[in-house]
Write an enzyme that holds these catalytic residues in place. Structure first.
Site, PDB file in Angstrom:
ATOM      1  N   HIS A 281      55.647 -28.863 -10.466  1.00 33.70           N
ATOM      2  CA  HIS A 281      56.098 -27.610  -9.474  1.00 33.70           C
ATOM      3  C   HIS A 281      57.466 -28.754  -8.873  1.00 33.70           C
ATOM      4  O   HIS A 281      57.235 -28.987  -7.520  1.00 33.70           O
ATOM      5  CB  HIS A 281      55.236 -27.338  -8.548  1.00 33.70           C
ATOM      6  CG  HIS A 281      55.467 -26.413  -7.447  1.00 33.70           C
ATOM      7  ND1 HIS A 281      56.829 -26.318  -6.774  1.00 33.70           N
ATOM      8  CD2 HIS A 281      54.920 -25.189  -7.144  1.00 33.70           C
ATOM      9  CE1 HIS A 281      56.928 -25.400  -5.955  1.00 33.70           C
ATOM     10  NE2 HIS A 281      55.862 -24.537  -6.202  1.00 33.70           N
TER      11      HIS A 281
ATOM     12  N   GLU B  83      60.294 -25.164 -12.333  1.00 29.40           N
ATOM     13  CA  GLU B  83      58.707 -25.906 -12.363  1.00 29.40           C
ATOM     14  C   GLU B  83      58.434 -25.600 -14.090  1.00 29.40           C
ATOM     15  O   GLU B  83      58.853 -24.706 -14.512  1.00 29.40           O
ATOM     16  CB  GLU B  83      57.853 -24.898 -11.531  1.00 29.40           C
ATOM     17  CG  GLU B  83      58.209 -24.933 -10.233  1.00 29.40           C
ATOM     18  CD  GLU B  83      57.471 -24.040  -9.293  1.00 29.40           C
ATOM     19  OE1 GLU B  83      56.496 -23.722  -9.744  1.00 29.40           O
ATOM     20  OE2 GLU B  83      57.996 -23.353  -8.260  1.00 29.40           O
TER      21      GLU B  83
HETATM   22  C1  BG6 Z   1      55.867 -21.304  -6.205  1.00 28.57           C
HETATM   23  C2  BG6 Z   1      55.379 -19.983  -6.086  1.00 28.57           C
HETATM   24  O1  BG6 Z   1      55.691 -21.696  -7.393  1.00 28.57           O
HETATM   25  O2  BG6 Z   1      55.494 -21.932  -5.304  1.00 28.57           O
HETATM   26  C3  BG6 Z   1      55.725 -19.249  -4.746  1.00 28.57           C
HETATM   27  O3  BG6 Z   1      56.062 -19.067  -7.265  1.00 28.57           O
HETATM   28  C4  BG6 Z   1      55.125 -20.148  -3.623  1.00 28.57           C
HETATM   29  O4  BG6 Z   1      55.179 -17.735  -4.996  1.00 28.57           O
HETATM   30  C5  BG6 Z   1      55.812 -21.372  -3.803  1.00 28.57           C
HETATM   31  O5  BG6 Z   1      55.363 -19.562  -2.642  1.00 28.57           O
HETATM   32  C6  BG6 Z   1      55.057 -22.552  -2.761  1.00 28.57           C
HETATM   33  O6  BG6 Z   1      53.937 -22.478  -2.889  1.00 28.57           O
HETATM   34  P1  BG6 Z   1      53.003 -23.317  -1.784  1.00 28.57           P
HETATM   35  O7  BG6 Z   1      51.430 -23.070  -2.003  1.00 28.57           O
HETATM   36  O8  BG6 Z   1      53.271 -24.607  -1.939  1.00 28.57           O
HETATM   37  O9  BG6 Z   1      53.400 -23.048  -0.385  1.00 28.57           O
END
Ligand code: BG6
Length: 295
Positions: free
Chosen positions: A158, A267
């Site tokens: 990510h 990602e």
């Molecule tokens: C992204 C998702 O990959 O990550 C989003 O598609 C999400 O929906 C974002 O808000 C952040 O996620 P997190 O759990 O790290 O706040």
């Protein structure tokens, strides 16, 4: 420990491996096997890290490269389960550090099933992150099924990138690809032309192995005015593009209200019906290879 890497006490006292190799420098936390910095030699920092990140073992780091596993987003049917899975909340084991090809420094970290992971997910597995910090950031996430039944897992590298101003960025490579729009009732839409960020953007580009390029004319760093970030993927069927924009940034406690223009997530993943499926004894590696070009 090779001479180009050292274990340090990072933010919040969390253990991290700092790499200072001829071709690049980097930092990876044992908490989540979370890559937090990557600076190719002679270039600026490539990754984005929030100034509001919470540095505690029970919270994921905000920025860098969280590893999402074995589910992506909220767990279906279980709102109490940690978002994006447990891998980014676990302490990983440092396996090795070594010099890599082309002047890179390589760190290997590992996570195995334990009582805690079995509570969430009843599988025996081993997950290895091999990250090479050099002129390229090379991340290889290998999953092995060590159990006696088949398994299925979502996974993502990510990656949060630092950009000058996300409103001036163009994302190339996904023209003609279908995406699921998470900001519009999960509707399926077709990408036409480059992606521009003009509002909250949360999209899963599906069934595409295409390389993605972030063209950022607004970057102003010490080493470059304008830059291009290239992301090549292997064994990755999907790419997620995310920027929270104004309201969502405000709603997140670990994200500064004014930080959203400076970041963009692209990602490398396998999610939804592209989740990886492994029979007992099988292994597969998801790979992202990232490098910079001047504009
Ligand atoms: C992204 C998702 O990959 O990550 C989003 O598609 C999400 O929906 C974002 O808000 C952040 O996620 P997190 O759990 O790290 O706040």
């Amino acid at each position: 420990m090779s001479h180009l890497a050292s274990v340090i006490s990072g933010n919040g006292g969390l253990q991290a491996v700092r790499v200072q190799a001829p071709a690049g420098a980097g930092l990876v936390y044992l908490h989540g096997a979370h890559v937090a910095q990557w600076i190719p030699t002679g270039a600026d920092e490539v990754l984005w890290l929030s100034a509001k990140s919470q540095w505690t073992p029970d919270k994921p780091i905000r920025g860098g490269v969280p590893i999402c596993f074995p589910w992506f987003g909220p767990r279906q049917g279980d709102p109490s389960a940690p978002a994006h899975g447990f891998a980014r909340l676990k302490q990983w084991t440092l396996e090795s550090t070594a010099p890599g090809p082309d002047g890179a420094g390589v760190v290997s970290l590992r996570l195995d099933a334990d009582d805690d992971t079995r509570r969430w997910w009843p599988h025996e597995f081993s997950l290895r992150l091999r990250v090479a910090f050099g002129a390229t950031l090379d991340m290889r996430l290998e999953l092995e099924n060590r159990g006696t039944s088949s398994l299925q897992a979502e996974q993502a590298l990510h990656t949060y990138f630092a950009v000058g101003d996300v409103r001036q960025v163009a994302i190339h490579g996904l023209d003609g690809v279908t995406y699921i729009d998470k900001t519009d009732a999960m509707k399926e839409k077709l990408q036409q032309g480059p992606i521009r960020i003009t509002a909250e953007t949360d999209r899963v580009y599906t069934r595409t192995a295409a390389a993605v390029t972030i063209e950022d004319p607004s970057w102003t760093g010490t080493h470059a005015q304008g830059r291009r970030i290239l992301i090549a993927r292997e064994n990755s069927a999907d790419a997620v593009v995310w920027n929270p924009w104004i309201a969502k940034a405000k709603a997140m406690p670990d994200f500064g209200d004014d930080e959203w223009p400076g970041m963009l997530c692209v990602e490398t993943c396998n999610v939804k019906d592209q989740a990886v499926r492994l029979n007992p004894g099988e292994a597969r590696a998801l790979t992202a290879r990232i490098h910079l070009e001047r504009l």
